[in-house]
Design an enzyme around this catalytic site. Structure first.
Site, PDB file in Angstrom:
ATOM      1  N   THR A   1       0.825  -1.212   0.000  1.00 49.00           N
ATOM      2  CA  THR A   1       0.000   0.000   0.000  1.00 49.00           C
ATOM      3  C   THR A   1       0.859   1.262   0.000  1.00 49.00           C
ATOM      4  O   THR A   1       1.975   1.263   0.542  1.00 49.00           O
ATOM      5  CB  THR A   1      -0.891  -0.005   1.267  1.00 49.00           C
ATOM      6  N   ASP A   2       0.306   2.334  -0.549  1.00 41.66           N
ATOM      7  CA  ASP A   2       1.033   3.614  -0.511  1.00 41.66           C
ATOM      8  C   ASP A   2       1.076   4.184   0.911  1.00 41.66           C
ATOM      9  O   ASP A   2       1.814   5.135   1.175  1.00 41.66           O
ATOM     10  CB  ASP A   2       0.430   4.630  -1.492  1.00 41.66           C
ATOM     11  N   GLU A   3       0.298   3.589   1.813  1.00 45.52           N
ATOM     12  CA  GLU A   3       0.302   4.089   3.198  1.00 45.52           C
ATOM     13  C   GLU A   3       1.645   3.871   3.889  1.00 45.52           C
ATOM     14  O   GLU A   3       1.918   4.473   4.919  1.00 45.52           O
ATOM     15  CB  GLU A   3      -0.822   3.445   4.015  1.00 45.52           C
TER      16      GLU A   3
ATOM     17  N   LYS B   1       2.110  -3.297   7.343  1.00 52.61           N
ATOM     18  CA  LYS B   1       2.374  -3.519   5.910  1.00 52.61           C
ATOM     19  C   LYS B   1       3.833  -3.158   5.575  1.00 52.61           C
ATOM     20  O   LYS B   1       4.480  -3.827   4.774  1.00 52.61           O
ATOM     21  CB  LYS B   1       1.407  -2.700   5.047  1.00 52.61           C
TER      22      LYS B   1
ATOM     23  N   TYR C   1      -1.870  -0.279  11.072  1.00 53.94           N
ATOM     24  CA  TYR C   1      -2.056  -0.986   9.791  1.00 53.94           C
ATOM     25  C   TYR C   1      -0.873  -0.742   8.861  1.00 53.94           C
ATOM     26  O   TYR C   1      -0.234  -1.681   8.367  1.00 53.94           O
ATOM     27  CB  TYR C   1      -3.364  -0.542   9.108  1.00 53.94           C
TER      28      TYR C   1
END
Ligand SMILES: Cc1cn([C@H]2C[C@H](O)[C@@H](COP(=O)(O)OP(=O)(O)O[C@H]3O[C@H](C)C(=O)[C@H](O)[C@H]3O)O2)c(=O)[nH]c1=O
Length: 339
Positions: free
Chosen positions: A125-127, A157, A153
């Site tokens: 994810t870009d998060e 990741k 979260y």
């Protein structure tokens, strides 16, 4: 070619399975999914009878079961979609995120080392890059942007991504990683912004917007994401990270207003609620690498994608109404009461 798709009963995983079975009728696709609250076996109904498809109900954290599956299937490629993905839930209870997202990834890669594969692909994810400021529209995440996470979260990741890169360097595992922006489209679980707003608007329920609704997300139609992963697993360079973005930045409040307009519902349903803790301000991806190396660009314009998505929720009411009438309803009420 046998591909194990983990988390295939979830939103992006199921769309990927549909894409692959249609595009590669000779491939065998094995879905490994433990059916958490966000996994739904009925989603896979359209492919259950396909002789090239097998569903296995098991967690990626169960080492013995994962090894057994590798023994039985001799997979060529693993695509790991299995993850706890909802930021708000990670803020309430991080533990399961660490277990599934980090330990599960390690178990899968250990099985890959033990039995041999040609590619392990991690869907990320870009998060992991944290967020960008609203007053710097010139800034975008590239693959070189440092990891700088905000939530349990995204931290889980990021930890998994680091493990994947470490397994590549230390054991020579042939890995790739993709980091996508916010997806939308059919089968999106109705706790996420777009499907939640569609479902609530259709039920004339309040539309809970966090803070002032000014946060920006880069929306990517799920089918475009699936095509990008298809390209990466076939043509992407081993050991590389590829960002996948929609090039479509929008504020949350604009998204919610568009949904109201499309459904002819009053904006008075919009209710501003307490902001998410540690809320990332803006995500925006620079997709130059995947475009120049693999020729990928998002094909679906948001104006078309959101119409298709709303139409899907209108014609598949039973799918999301069943979800909303179950365990998820308790969660929603805990979060927002009866607003
Ligand atoms: C559920 C909800 C969300 N929001 C806001 C919070 C965010 O600014 C935006 C999108 O929230 P959502 O929870 O749908 O998605 P993100 O937190 O951006 O994360 C999603 O996209 C990334 C890439 C992943 O990696 C995550 O797995 C995925 O869940 O709407 C509201 O204002 N109200 C609501 O009721």
């Amino acid at each position: 070619m046998t591909i194990i798709v983990t988390g295939g009963a979830g939103f992006i995983g199921s769309n990927f399975i549909f894409h692959m079975l249609e595009k590669y009728p000779d491939y065998r696709i094995v879905c490994l999914d433990c059916l958490t609250y966000a996994g739904n076996l009925s989603t896979l109904n359209p492919v259950m009878d396909n002789p090239n498809f097998r569903f296995v109900k098991e967690s990626i954290t169960n080492r013995e079961a994962v090894y057994q599956l590798f023994k039985e299937e001799h997979p060529d490629i693993i695509v790991n979609f299995a993850a706890e993905s909802h930021v708000d839930r990670s803020i309430e209870n991080p533990e399961v995120f660490l277990d599934t997202n980090i330990k599960g990834t390690a178990v899968l890669m250990d099985a890959c080392r033990e039995y041999g594969i040609t590619r392990y692909h991690q869907v990320s994810t870009d998060e992991v890059y944290g967020d960008l400021p609203l007053d710097r529209p010139d800034l975008f995440f590239t693959e070189e942007t440092p990891i700088h996470t905000s939530s349990p979260y995204s931290s889980s990741k990021a930890a998994a991504d680091l493990l994947v890169l470490a397994y590549h360097r230390t054991y020579g595992l042939p890995v790739t990683i993709s980091r996508c922006s916010n997806n939308y489209g059919p089968y999106h679980f109705p706790e996420k912004l777009i499907p939640l707003m569609i479902a609530n608007a259709l039920n004339d329920k309040p539309l809970p917007v966090y803070g002032k609704g000014e946060n920006v997300r880069d929306w990517l139609y799920v089918e475009d994401h699936c095509k990008a992963i298809d390209l990466i697993i076939h043509k992407g360079r081993v050991g590389e990270v590829y960002n996948i973005g929609g090039h479509n930045e929008m504020t949350n409040i604009d998204i919610v207003k568009i949904i109201c307009k499309e459904l002819a519902k009053p904006e008075s349903l919009i209710t501003y609620v307490t902001d998410r803790k540690g809320h990332d301000m803006r995500y925006a991806i620079d997709p130059t690498k995947i475009h120049t190396e693999l020729g990928w660009l998002p094909e679906t314009k948001f104006a078309d994608g959101i119409k298709k998505t709303i139409q899907w929720y209108l014609t598949n009411k039973e799918w999301w109404e069943t979800i909303l009438s179950g365990e998820y309803q308790n969660y929603y009420e805990t979060m927002y009461g009866n607003r």
